[in-house]
Design an enzyme around this catalytic site. Structure first.
Site, short mmCIF file in Angstrom:
data_model
loop_
_atom_site.label_atom_id
_atom_site.label_comp_id
_atom_site.label_asym_id
_atom_site.label_seq_id
_atom_site.Cartn_x
_atom_site.Cartn_y
_atom_site.Cartn_z
N ASP A 144 -3.82 0.82 -7.95
CA ASP A 144 -5.24 0.77 -8.37
C ASP A 144 -5.46 -0.25 -9.48
OD1 ASP A 144 -5.70 2.98 -6.61
OD2 ASP A 144 -4.85 4.26 -8.16
N LYS A 150 -6.13 -4.87 -6.95
CA LYS A 150 -5.50 -5.87 -6.07
C LYS A 150 -6.48 -6.42 -5.04
CE LYS A 150 -2.12 -3.07 -4.90
NZ LYS A 150 -2.14 -2.05 -5.94
N GLY A 192 -5.78 1.96 -0.93
CA GLY A 192 -7.23 1.85 -0.90
C GLY A 192 -7.63 0.57 -1.61
N HIS A 193 -8.07 -0.41 -0.84
CA HIS A 193 -8.46 -1.68 -1.45
C HIS A 193 -9.96 -1.89 -1.26
CE1 HIS A 193 -4.09 -3.36 -1.06
NE2 HIS A 193 -4.20 -2.37 -1.92
N GLN A 195 -0.05 0.03 -3.28
CA GLN A 195 0.41 0.93 -4.36
C GLN A 195 0.83 0.08 -5.57
OE1 GLN A 195 1.95 1.83 -1.02
NE2 GLN A 195 -0.06 2.74 -0.85
P1 IMP Z 1 2.04 9.16 -0.92
O1 IMP Z 1 2.15 7.67 -0.93
O2 IMP Z 1 0.84 9.65 -0.18
O3 IMP Z 1 3.32 9.81 -0.47
O4 IMP Z 1 1.82 9.66 -2.43
C1 IMP Z 1 2.85 9.57 -3.41
C2 IMP Z 1 2.28 9.17 -4.76
O5 IMP Z 1 1.78 7.83 -4.69
C3 IMP Z 1 1.10 10.02 -5.24
O6 IMP Z 1 1.19 10.14 -6.65
C4 IMP Z 1 -0.12 9.20 -4.86
O7 IMP Z 1 -1.23 9.49 -5.69
C5 IMP Z 1 0.42 7.81 -5.11
N1 IMP Z 1 -0.26 6.77 -4.33
C6 IMP Z 1 -0.08 6.48 -3.02
N2 IMP Z 1 -0.84 5.44 -2.65
C7 IMP Z 1 -1.49 5.05 -3.74
C8 IMP Z 1 -2.41 3.98 -4.00
O8 IMP Z 1 -2.75 3.16 -3.13
N3 IMP Z 1 -2.87 3.89 -5.28
C9 IMP Z 1 -2.46 4.74 -6.26
N4 IMP Z 1 -1.62 5.72 -6.07
C10 IMP Z 1 -1.13 5.89 -4.82
#
Ligand code: IMP
Length: 430
Positions: A13, A16, A40-41, A224
């Site tokens: 977040d 990007k 989420g972009h 991420q």
């Molecule tokens: P997962 O990727 O759904 O397995 O989540 C694992 C961790 O990564 C959690 O803390 C999510 O909130 C975090 N996370 C996954 N994708 C994103 C992203 O695009 N932005 C911020 N945090 C993310």
């Protein structure tokens, strides 16, 4: 020709979407290399807002090739929902502008089930995942039982893959008190989506290699953030992929020599979604103010993001691990109006000073940040397009960040609008 990798240098977040969009105008190909629709972009182009989860940001620009690499985990149903949503906004997606690696693993409904079942069972020890099935799909990939895009082309292969996959998942589900998988229903779903998905499948490694040799510019779009990296992040509160720059090579099938410039995206303060350590987290009014001014709510899950001061220790660490050549500093304008700003310059754990975040969870839990205070500024920096438009205190803050993270600012972003950007170094320049 320099190819560029963009990675988030914090917990995701970092903004990007805007930077990738800005760079994608200069690129021929935009490739995702890890993660899935947990990302989420948000792009704001000409006042129009586009929200992307799985598709590379370049998809909204005409004449670009968007690529989903083998390092991604792909939910085909989520893909077509996103394609339909973009079509409704006037973005046409076809095999002319989207290509998917044939060896990309698929996320199935059973992965989402498992993600949720596990999070529910974990209670307080939950990771706080996005519930998209990302972790379980990556587990099946390394467990050699995942279904990959190319498997959909042959019924016998698909059945054999399902044998292995369901034997594993049914055992897990039984242990978690869930019903067995309805194989006939899943097979039907897969056979139904196959003819829609397969036309996009291609040997991405080969096509990208040829494009590279032809002098095309490739932009690798990370999702991420570095602190969510499976190896170097705040384990186990991480995502299940490698979010560092090196993954751009293995996640698409190009060698590391294809990477020319690594751009780290860094927010002028810190946020994280989900559970896990966060040394500079603010649970006071300042934290609330950062969240409100920065609109810090998750694009995918709508969850409120945790907010805190800029942590130079962590960003120095992630920039080193990803070999970042320059950073894009975003959301500086969110700090407008703070009388005093704090930057974390080191940690103290049990009376010992650290200039990095140690791996041991027990030490991470006892980290006390050491802060340096700086004067804030009362003027607005929003929309600034040159250094001359920035107050002296803001420039001082940016320069101090560069010094502390040992990495120069290549770009500075001062609003969600793409042109509100100060360019110091063009990452695509040779
Ligand atoms: P997962 O990727 O759904 O397995 O989540 C694992 C961790 O990564 C959690 O803390 C999510 O909130 C975090 N996370 C996954 N994708 C994103 C992203 O695009 N932005 C911020 N945090 C993310």
């Amino acid at each position: 020709m320099a190819n560029v990798v963009v990675v988030g240098a914090q917990w995701g977040d970092e903004g990007k979407g805007k930077i990738v969009d800005w760079l994608s105008e200069r690129a021929d190909v935009i490739a995702r290399f890890q993660g899935g629709h947990n990302a989420g972009h948000t792009l704001v182009i000409g006042g129009k807002v586009f929200k992307l989860s799985l598709l590379p940001s370049g998809i909204v620009r005409a004449g670009k090739l968007a690529v989903i690499g083998n390092g991604v985990v792909l939910d085909p149903w989520a893909l077509f929902t996103e394609i339909d949503k973009l079509a409704a906004q006037g973005v046409a997606i076809s095999t002319d502008n989207l290509m998917i690696a044939e060896n990309t693993p698929l996320i199935l409904p059973l992965h989402q089930d498992l993600d949720k079942l596990r999070e529910d069972a974990a209670g307080k020890a939950k990771i706080g995942t996005t519930g998209r099935g990302i972790g379980p799909a990556y587990e099946d990939k390394v467990g050699r039982r995942v279904i990959r895009v190319a498997d959909l082309a042959d019924r016998d292969t698909l059945e054999a893959r399902l044998d292995r996959l369901l034997a594993h998942h049914d055992a897990l589900r039984q242990g978690l008190g869930a019903t067995p998988i309805d194989r006939a229903e899943l097979t039907e779903k897969l056979l139904e989506i196959a003819p829609k998905l397969l036309p996009y499948a291609a040997p991405v490694w080969k096509v990208l290699g040829e494009m590279r040799r032809a002098g095309k510019r490739i932009l690798f779009e990370g999702a991420q953030g570095s602190l969510l990296d499976i190896d170097f992040g705040t384990y186990p509160y991480v995502t299940s992929s490698t979010t560092m720059s090196g993954m751009a090579a293995t996640g698409t099938g190009l060698g590391p020599s294809a990477i020319g410039f690594v751009l780290g995206i860094v927010k002028a303060y810190t946020t994280r979604v989900g559970e896990g350590p966060f040394p500079t987290e603010l649970l006071d009014e300042d934290g609330q103010r950062l969240g409100e001014r920065g609109h810090e709510f998750g694009t995918v899950t709508g969850r409120k993001r945790r907010c805190g001061w800029f942590d130079a220790v962590l960003v120095r660490q992630t920039c080193a691990i990803s070999g970042v050549n320059g950073i894009a500093l975003t959301k500086l304008d969110v700090l407008d109006g703070f009388k005093t700003l704090k930057i974390c310059v080191g940690y103290e754990i049990d009376g010992v000073r650290y200039d990095y975040l140690p791996t041991a969870a027990a030490l991470q839990a006892r980290v006390v940040p050491i802060y340096e205070e700086m004067d804030g500024w009362s003027e607005s920096t929003q929309g600034a397009r040159s250094w001359a438009e920035l107050p002296a205190a803001a420039i001082k803050y940016v320069r101090r960040i560069e010094e502390l993270i040992q990495c120069p600012v290549a770009m500075l972003s001062t609003s969600p609008e793409r042109d509100d950007t100060i360019l110091v170094t063009d990452p695509f320049a040779d």
